[in-house]
Design an enzyme around this catalytic site. Structure first.
Site, PDB file in Angstrom:
ATOM      1  N   PRO A   2       0.825  -1.217   0.000  1.00  0.00           N
ATOM      2  CA  PRO A   2       0.000   0.000   0.000  1.00  0.00           C
ATOM      3  C   PRO A   2       0.854   1.260   0.000  1.00  0.00           C
ATOM      4  CG  PRO A   2      -0.811  -1.602   1.584  1.00  0.00           C
ATOM      5  CD  PRO A   2       0.502  -2.116   1.105  1.00  0.00           C
ATOM      6  N   GLU A   3       0.445   2.244  -0.796  1.00  0.00           N
ATOM      7  CA  GLU A   3       1.176   3.502  -0.878  1.00  0.00           C
ATOM      8  C   GLU A   3       0.346   4.603  -0.225  1.00  0.00           C
ATOM      9  OE1 GLU A   3       2.763   4.154  -4.818  1.00  0.00           O
ATOM     10  OE2 GLU A   3       3.128   2.016  -5.096  1.00  0.00           O
ATOM     11  N   LYS A  61       3.692   6.437   4.605  1.00  0.00           N
ATOM     12  CA  LYS A  61       2.930   5.197   4.647  1.00  0.00           C
ATOM     13  C   LYS A  61       2.627   4.733   6.068  1.00  0.00           C
ATOM     14  CE  LYS A  61       5.264   3.885   0.365  1.00  0.00           C
ATOM     15  NZ  LYS A  61       6.154   2.917  -0.299  1.00  0.00           N
ATOM     16  N   ARG A 114       0.371 -11.709   5.584  1.00  0.00           N
ATOM     17  CA  ARG A 114       1.808 -12.003   5.481  1.00  0.00           C
ATOM     18  C   ARG A 114       2.605 -11.530   6.695  1.00  0.00           C
ATOM     19  NH1 ARG A 114       2.003  -9.921  -0.813  1.00  0.00           N
ATOM     20  NH2 ARG A 114       0.579 -11.520  -1.617  1.00  0.00           N
ATOM     21  N   ARG A 266      11.880  -5.059  -8.265  1.00  0.00           N
ATOM     22  CA  ARG A 266      10.486  -4.875  -8.664  1.00  0.00           C
ATOM     23  C   ARG A 266      10.463  -4.662 -10.174  1.00  0.00           C
ATOM     24  NH1 ARG A 266       9.109  -0.384  -4.152  1.00  0.00           N
ATOM     25  NH2 ARG A 266      11.350  -0.031  -4.426  1.00  0.00           N
TER      26      ARG A 266
END
Length: 286
Positions: A2-3, A61, A114, A266
């Site tokens: 999430p950003e 964040k 996770r 990434r």
């Protein structure tokens, strides 16, 4: 991961549903999410019971709930964390890790499949937790210094995408919104910061704010069921992405196929026509 827009959506939900409520019970179902509380899960829980939430804040964040004793409940969603507000009697989620009872009967739940995310108690952190004081302000913060960003970017020789992802320079920008902003500003992510003009940096900053603003309006970007707001609803900005995740698709501006390349474990996505690679620097003559 999430950003900023996704975390801001969560913060706004917490502000609407949790601020003003008193924590009546804390149940830590798995100790890993509260691993940063050295005194342990039981001490974490007892320190929060009876505290009233006075504000929901965010930097980059990270988000935190300011408490009436001056401390704060600091949180990070990691890769799959969720903060959910559930009505009395709602069944437990499969990956429920921490449950907070509130004085109106609802529950605030931290769910994390996770378990890379976490919660911690920040002593004296109601205004700004000292644990994250080193993180730069984000581009939607009213106190963000545009001129300072221009100066810092233009002093660096690293690629501009790396600079955007440096949370010590500008916080909250992650891989998705960096690629989208760079596409809008027609800049390649490998373009060195010191080879950008002041107007180019300002144009890029405007693009960052624009894409994040649009994402906020649409509830953020949800590629799967892990990214949700406090009501468990997914955002739909992924339907508006121009280049991120669009490898082989036509660039919305010029029609050229979008390209994907490896980037810091990434991927980066860009249009090779709209965002040409920077030329190599010429060797200086001795």
């Amino acid at each position: 991961m999430p950003e900023l827009p996704e975390v801001e959506v969560v913060r706004r939900g917490l502000e609407s549903h949790v601020v003003g409520r008193t924590i009546t019970a804390v149940d830590v179902l798995h100790e890993r999410p509260v691993r940063r509380h050295v005194a342990g899960a039981a001490a974490f829980a007892s320190a929060l019971v009876g505290r009233r939430v006075t504000a929901a804040r965010r930097r980059g964040k990270y988000f935190w709930l300011a408490l009436d004793d001056g401390d704060a409940l600091l949180g990070h969603l990691g890769m799959s964390g969720q903060m959910l507000v559930q009505p009395p009697g709602a069944g437990s989620e499969r990956h429920l890790r921490v449950r907070f009872g509130l004085d109106d009967g609802t529950e605030l739940r931290f769910v994390d499949q996770r378990m890379f995310g976490g919660l911690s108690l920040s002593e004296g952190g109601a205004e700004l937790p000292p644990e994250i004081a080193h993180i730069a302000r984000d581009p939607v913060d009213p106190a963000f210094d545009d001129d300072e960003l221009v100066r810092r970017v233009r002093r660096r020789t690293s690629g501009v995408k790396r600079i955007l992802l440096d949370q010590g320079v500008i916080s909250g920008v992650g891989n998705i919104y960096a690629d989208e902003a760079l596409w809008r500003a027609m800049l390649h992510g490998d373009r060195p910061g010191d080879r950008l003009s002041g107007p180019q940096v300002r144009s890029l900053l405007a693009s960052v704010r624009e894409v994040m603003g649009e994402a906020l309006q649409q509830g953020g970007t949800s590629f799967d069921a892990l990214y949700v707001n406090v009501n468990g609803e997914s955002g739909y900005f992924d339907r508006s992405l121009a280049v991120y995740g669009q490898e082989g698709e036509a660039c919305p501006r010029c029609g050229t196929q979008v390209v994907r390349v490896p980037f810091m474990n990434r991927s980066s996505y860009f249009c090779p026509t709209c965002q040409p690679r920077p030329r190599a620097r010429r060797a200086q003559k001795r």
